[in-house]
Write an enzyme that holds these catalytic residues in place. Structure first.
Site, PDB file in Angstrom:
ATOM      1  N   ASN A   9       0.882  -1.171   0.000  1.00  0.00           N
ATOM      2  CA  ASN A   9       0.000   0.000   0.000  1.00  0.00           C
ATOM      3  C   ASN A   9       0.916   1.216   0.000  1.00  0.00           C
ATOM      4  O   ASN A   9       1.488   1.561   1.026  1.00  0.00           O
ATOM      5  CB  ASN A   9      -0.897  -0.018   1.243  1.00  0.00           C
ATOM      6  CG  ASN A   9      -1.739   1.246   1.353  1.00  0.00           C
ATOM      7  OD1 ASN A   9      -1.788   2.058   0.423  1.00  0.00           O
ATOM      8  ND2 ASN A   9      -2.408   1.417   2.489  1.00  0.00           N
ATOM      9  N   LYS A  11       0.151   4.187  -0.253  1.00  0.00           N
ATOM     10  CA  LYS A  11      -0.484   5.372   0.343  1.00  0.00           C
ATOM     11  C   LYS A  11      -0.241   6.589  -0.572  1.00  0.00           C
ATOM     12  O   LYS A  11      -0.233   6.426  -1.790  1.00  0.00           O
ATOM     13  CB  LYS A  11       0.011   5.575   1.778  1.00  0.00           C
ATOM     14  CG  LYS A  11      -0.130   4.283   2.602  1.00  0.00           C
ATOM     15  CD  LYS A  11       0.076   4.451   4.070  1.00  0.00           C
ATOM     16  CE  LYS A  11      -0.117   3.107   4.767  1.00  0.00           C
ATOM     17  NZ  LYS A  11      -0.035   3.189   6.229  1.00  0.00           N
ATOM     18  N   HIS A  94      -9.461   1.487   4.550  1.00  0.00           N
ATOM     19  CA  HIS A  94      -8.214   1.594   5.316  1.00  0.00           C
ATOM     20  C   HIS A  94      -8.443   2.503   6.524  1.00  0.00           C
ATOM     21  O   HIS A  94      -9.216   3.461   6.451  1.00  0.00           O
ATOM     22  CB  HIS A  94      -7.099   2.148   4.417  1.00  0.00           C
ATOM     23  CG  HIS A  94      -5.763   2.034   5.060  1.00  0.00           C
ATOM     24  ND1 HIS A  94      -5.310   2.936   5.992  1.00  0.00           N
ATOM     25  CD2 HIS A  94      -4.791   1.096   4.933  1.00  0.00           C
ATOM     26  CE1 HIS A  94      -4.106   2.565   6.396  1.00  0.00           C
ATOM     27  NE2 HIS A  94      -3.766   1.455   5.788  1.00  0.00           N
ATOM     28  N   GLU A  96      -6.764   4.812   7.684  1.00  0.00           N
ATOM     29  CA  GLU A  96      -6.497   6.237   7.423  1.00  0.00           C
ATOM     30  C   GLU A  96      -7.695   6.886   6.733  1.00  0.00           C
ATOM     31  O   GLU A  96      -7.981   8.070   6.945  1.00  0.00           O
ATOM     32  CB  GLU A  96      -5.206   6.381   6.585  1.00  0.00           C
ATOM     33  CG  GLU A  96      -3.974   6.070   7.437  1.00  0.00           C
ATOM     34  CD  GLU A  96      -2.815   5.454   6.696  1.00  0.00           C
ATOM     35  OE1 GLU A  96      -2.761   5.522   5.456  1.00  0.00           O
ATOM     36  OE2 GLU A  96      -1.942   4.875   7.378  1.00  0.00           O
ATOM     37  N   GLU A 166      -5.506  -4.817  10.311  1.00  0.00           N
ATOM     38  CA  GLU A 166      -4.469  -3.820  10.570  1.00  0.00           C
ATOM     39  C   GLU A 166      -4.763  -3.104  11.879  1.00  0.00           C
ATOM     40  O   GLU A 166      -5.556  -2.147  11.894  1.00  0.00           O
ATOM     41  CB  GLU A 166      -4.426  -2.794   9.431  1.00  0.00           C
ATOM     42  CG  GLU A 166      -4.132  -3.395   8.077  1.00  0.00           C
ATOM     43  CD  GLU A 166      -3.496  -2.374   7.140  1.00  0.00           C
ATOM     44  OE1 GLU A 166      -2.377  -2.629   6.686  1.00  0.00           O
ATOM     45  OE2 GLU A 166      -4.095  -1.306   6.901  1.00  0.00           O
ATOM     46  N   GLY A 172       2.542   2.277  10.804  1.00  0.00           N
ATOM     47  CA  GLY A 172       3.497   3.375  10.676  1.00  0.00           C
ATOM     48  C   GLY A 172       4.192   3.739  11.972  1.00  0.00           C
ATOM     49  O   GLY A 172       4.849   4.770  12.067  1.00  0.00           O
ATOM     50  N   SER A 212       3.349  -2.185  10.207  1.00  0.00           N
ATOM     51  CA  SER A 212       4.800  -2.276  10.416  1.00  0.00           C
ATOM     52  C   SER A 212       5.357  -3.668  10.090  1.00  0.00           C
ATOM     53  O   SER A 212       6.290  -4.141  10.730  1.00  0.00           O
ATOM     54  CB  SER A 212       5.190  -1.870  11.841  1.00  0.00           C
ATOM     55  OG  SER A 212       4.810  -0.533  12.088  1.00  0.00           O
TER      56      SER A 212
HETATM   57  P1  13P Z   1       3.029   0.346   7.634  1.00  0.00           P
HETATM   58  O1  13P Z   1       3.529  -0.935   7.049  1.00  0.00           O
HETATM   59  O2  13P Z   1       3.770   1.545   7.160  1.00  0.00           O
HETATM   60  O3  13P Z   1       2.904   0.266   9.132  1.00  0.00           O
HETATM   61  O4  13P Z   1       1.539   0.544   7.070  1.00  0.00           O
HETATM   62  C1  13P Z   1       0.660  -0.510   7.163  1.00  0.00           C
HETATM   63  C2  13P Z   1      -0.555  -0.165   6.401  1.00  0.00           C
HETATM   64  O5  13P Z   1      -1.322   0.703   6.778  1.00  0.00           O
HETATM   65  C3  13P Z   1      -0.794  -0.866   5.147  1.00  0.00           C
HETATM   66  O6  13P Z   1      -2.054  -0.588   4.653  1.00  0.00           O
END
Ligand code: 13P
Length: 249
Positions: A9, A11, A94, A96, A166, A172, A212
């Site tokens: 992803n 982002k 997601h 976010e 997640e 992150g 992560s």
């Molecule tokens: P990270 O791997 O940066 O923690 O992000 C995970 C994520 O949100 C994947 O959709």
């Protein structure tokens, strides 16, 4: 057995020029992967990513899809647009999107319905915040999100959907869920799918871990029986890290 799926992803990262570099580097590094390999890229990178990945084992995905077919929905992107650009997968719900852009279980459901109708392979994200985990609400939160997302969706359609578990506190932050925490919650999510659709669907459905996930922890996570792959954020932005994860899965 379920085939693992590793999805990046990206982002809101990588311009088209940067996309070209990353995909070009990835192609030879993941060509012998035994899992499904997906990159979910920004909208402006989809057509280029699809063109570069054509004829390889890399599949391209988007990070959102509108519930409407077309019309006055400023800032949204339709299934037809995504399909024509070359996306096959789509991330829906997601954390976010839920946290910053007002996504709810109801909008996640509408987007999932549309994605299925339009023939995409959806990756639906669920997961609890730190407060919810510390308050003992991990299972109830995940259950509400799964039940909400799949409202009105048939067993046949549900089987092809990927769920990404997640935990929000692991995204992150460098804080990964332990192998056992991830395995346990994914096992729980699978039991919710079983309640909704029966064992044939819950046994077939792929449920990823995300948060992560990186070259250091991929082996431990992937060794767990419930974990069918990963949704990778930060570590998907570097071809060495992402291909390492892919090749361990
Ligand atoms: P990270 O791997 O940066 O923690 O992000 C995970 C994520 O949100 C994947 O959709």
């Amino acid at each position: 057995m379920r085939k693992p799926i590793i999805a990046g992803n990206w982002k809101m990262n990588k311009t088209a020029a940067e996309c070209r570099t990353l995909i070009t580097e990835l192609i030879p590094k993941v060509k012998d992967a035994k899992c499904d390999v997906v990159v979910c890229v920004p909208f402006t990178d989809i057509a280029l990513a699809a063109e570069l990945a054509a004829g390889t084992n890399i599949k391209v995905g988007a990070q959102n899809i509108a519930w409407a077919e077309s019309g006055a929905f400023t800032g949204e992107i339709s299934a037809a647009m995504l399909r024509e650009a070359g996306a096959e997968y789509v991330i829906i719900g997601h954390s976010e999107r839920r946290q910053y852009f007002g996504e709810t279980d109801a909008t996640v459901n509408s987007r999932l319905v549309r994605a299925i109708e339009a023939g995409f392979k959806p990756i639906v994200c669920v997961g609890e915040t730190l407060d919810e985990r510390e308050g003992g609400k991990t299972e109830s939160v995940c259950k509400t999100q799964v039940v909400g997302a799949f409202k009105g969706i048939s067993a046949d359609a549900a089987k092809g959907v990927v769920i990404a578990y997640e935990p929000v506190w692991a995204i992150g932050t460098g804080k990964t869920a332990t192998d056992d925490q991830a395995n346990e919650t994914i096992g729980y999510i699978r039991s919710v799918v079983k309640e909704l659709y029966g064992a044939a669907v819950s046994d077939a459905m792929r449920i990823q871990y995300g948060g992560s996930m990186n070259p250091k922890n991929v082996e431990g996570l992937m060794a767990k029986p419930e974990i069918d792959g990963g949704l990778i954020g930060g570590a998907s932005l570097k071809s060495d890290d992402f291909s390492y994860i892919v090749n361990k899965a």
